[in-house]
Motif scaffolding. Structure first.
Motif, mmCIF file in Angstrom:
data_model
loop_
_atom_site.group_PDB
_atom_site.id
_atom_site.type_symbol
_atom_site.label_atom_id
_atom_site.label_comp_id
_atom_site.label_asym_id
_atom_site.label_seq_id
_atom_site.Cartn_x
_atom_site.Cartn_y
_atom_site.Cartn_z
ATOM 1 N N UNK A 1 -9.398 -2.627 5.698
ATOM 2 C CA UNK A 1 -9.506 -1.403 6.488
ATOM 3 C C UNK A 1 -8.660 -1.466 7.759
ATOM 4 N N UNK A 2 -8.461 -2.665 8.292
ATOM 5 C CA UNK A 2 -7.564 -2.809 9.451
ATOM 6 C C UNK A 2 -6.153 -2.369 9.067
ATOM 7 N N UNK A 3 -5.730 -2.732 7.863
ATOM 8 C CA UNK A 3 -4.406 -2.315 7.381
ATOM 9 C C UNK A 3 -4.351 -0.795 7.222
ATOM 10 N N UNK A 4 -5.408 -0.231 6.669
ATOM 11 C CA UNK A 4 -5.467 1.223 6.484
ATOM 12 C C UNK A 4 -5.392 1.920 7.837
ATOM 13 N N UNK A 5 -6.152 1.435 8.819
ATOM 14 C CA UNK A 5 -6.127 2.049 10.147
ATOM 15 C C UNK A 5 -4.748 1.939 10.798
ATOM 16 N N UNK A 6 -4.066 0.812 10.604
ATOM 17 C CA UNK A 6 -2.718 0.649 11.157
ATOM 18 C C UNK A 6 -1.755 1.652 10.519
ATOM 19 N N UNK A 7 -1.823 1.789 9.201
ATOM 20 C CA UNK A 7 -0.959 2.757 8.510
ATOM 21 C C UNK A 7 -1.284 4.188 8.943
ATOM 22 N N UNK A 8 -2.557 4.458 9.129
ATOM 23 C CA UNK A 8 -2.965 5.795 9.534
ATOM 24 C C UNK A 8 -2.535 6.090 10.971
ATOM 25 N N UNK A 9 -2.710 5.128 11.865
ATOM 26 C CA UNK A 9 -2.336 5.370 13.263
ATOM 27 C C UNK A 9 -0.823 5.485 13.434
ATOM 28 N N UNK A 10 -0.063 4.882 12.543
ATOM 29 C CA UNK A 10 1.403 5.005 12.598
ATOM 30 C C UNK A 10 1.872 6.326 11.996
ATOM 31 N N UNK A 11 0.966 7.021 11.317
ATOM 32 C CA UNK A 11 1.304 8.290 10.695
ATOM 33 C C UNK A 11 1.858 8.162 9.286
ATOM 34 N N UNK B 1 0.846 -1.196 0.000
ATOM 35 C CA UNK B 1 0.000 0.000 0.000
ATOM 36 C C UNK B 1 0.881 1.245 0.000
ATOM 37 N N UNK B 2 1.926 1.242 0.825
ATOM 38 C CA UNK B 2 2.850 2.387 0.880
ATOM 39 C C UNK B 2 3.520 2.592 -0.477
ATOM 40 N N UNK B 3 3.948 1.499 -1.095
ATOM 41 C CA UNK B 3 4.578 1.603 -2.422
ATOM 42 C C UNK B 3 3.596 2.209 -3.418
ATOM 43 N N UNK B 4 2.360 1.723 -3.407
ATOM 44 C CA UNK B 4 1.354 2.254 -4.341
ATOM 45 C C UNK B 4 1.085 3.731 -4.083
ATOM 46 N N UNK B 5 0.975 4.116 -2.813
ATOM 47 C CA UNK B 5 0.706 5.517 -2.494
ATOM 48 C C UNK B 5 1.905 6.409 -2.797
ATOM 49 N N UNK B 6 3.075 5.817 -2.966
ATOM 50 C CA UNK B 6 4.244 6.576 -3.388
ATOM 51 C C UNK B 6 4.070 7.163 -4.780
ATOM 52 N N UNK B 7 3.163 6.588 -5.548
ATOM 53 C CA UNK B 7 2.872 7.102 -6.897
ATOM 54 C C UNK B 7 1.780 8.167 -6.880
ATOM 55 N N UNK B 8 1.130 8.345 -5.728
ATOM 56 C CA UNK B 8 0.074 9.347 -5.623
ATOM 57 C C UNK B 8 -1.095 8.839 -4.815
ATOM 58 N N UNK B 9 -1.981 9.741 -4.416
ATOM 59 C CA UNK B 9 -3.151 9.375 -3.615
ATOM 60 C C UNK B 9 -4.032 8.365 -4.340
ATOM 61 N N UNK B 10 -4.762 7.578 -3.541
ATOM 62 C CA UNK B 10 -5.678 6.587 -4.115
ATOM 63 C C UNK B 10 -6.825 6.351 -3.147
ATOM 64 N N UNK B 11 -7.959 5.982 -3.712
ATOM 65 C CA UNK B 11 -9.121 5.651 -2.898
ATOM 66 C C UNK B 11 -8.942 4.290 -2.247
ATOM 67 N N UNK B 12 -9.596 4.107 -1.110
ATOM 68 C CA UNK B 12 -9.497 2.834 -0.397
ATOM 69 C C UNK B 12 -9.976 1.689 -1.269
ATOM 70 N N UNK B 13 -11.067 1.889 -2.000
ATOM 71 C CA UNK B 13 -11.598 0.818 -2.861
ATOM 72 C C UNK B 13 -10.590 0.431 -3.937
ATOM 73 N N UNK B 14 -9.941 1.420 -4.509
ATOM 74 C CA UNK B 14 -8.918 1.151 -5.524
ATOM 75 C C UNK B 14 -7.776 0.343 -4.922
ATOM 76 N N UNK B 15 -7.306 0.758 -3.751
ATOM 77 C CA UNK B 15 -6.213 0.047 -3.088
ATOM 78 C C UNK B 15 -6.618 -1.371 -2.717
ATOM 79 N N UNK B 16 -7.808 -1.516 -2.156
ATOM 80 C CA UNK B 16 -8.269 -2.825 -1.699
ATOM 81 C C UNK B 16 -8.462 -3.803 -2.849
#
Length: 111
Positions: A49-59, A23-38
């Motif tokens: 979404x658990x992964x998204x929350x973990x990435x978000x809580x880590x900053x 997910x981090x690698x993909x977002x390195x290319x630019x913003x993306x919607x959760x549905x697109x990432x998932x």
């Protein structure tokens, strides 16, 4: 090392999972919607979404909701924390190997 402790631990824990790293690698290319990432992972949306929350809580990422779309953006400043720590570790080990090289060279000269 103490200056990095808790924040660095959060980043490393978040990056310990291969899904989150992708997910981090993909977002390195630019913003993306959760549905697109998932859509690229074989899991349910609640699991993703658990992964998204973990990435978000880590900053590592930020999310923003516009209407029904939640967009994720990489927080590059948080990655800089990891980069700074790795650079510090690299310097430490380079100094140690340089010192070892000098010791070996001196020992060879004395033989």
């Amino acid at each position: 090392m103490a200056k990095y402790s808790e924040e660095l631990d959060e980043v490393l824990v978040a990056l310990a999972d291969p899904t989150r790293r992708q997910v981090v690698v993909r977002l390195g290319r630019g913003p993306a919607g959760v549905s697109e990432l998932a859509g690229t992972f074989p899991m349910t949306m609640p699991s993703f979404m658990k992964h998204v929350r973990t990435l978000e809580s880590s900053g590592l990422i930020r999310t923003a909701k516009t209407g029904r779309v939640r967009t994720c953006t990489l927080n590059r400043e948080r990655l800089a924390l990891l980069d700074d720590w790795l650079a510090e570790q690299r310097d430490i080990w380079e100094n140690r190997t340089d010192r070892l090289e000098r010791i070996v060279a001196t020992t060879k000269e004395q033989s």
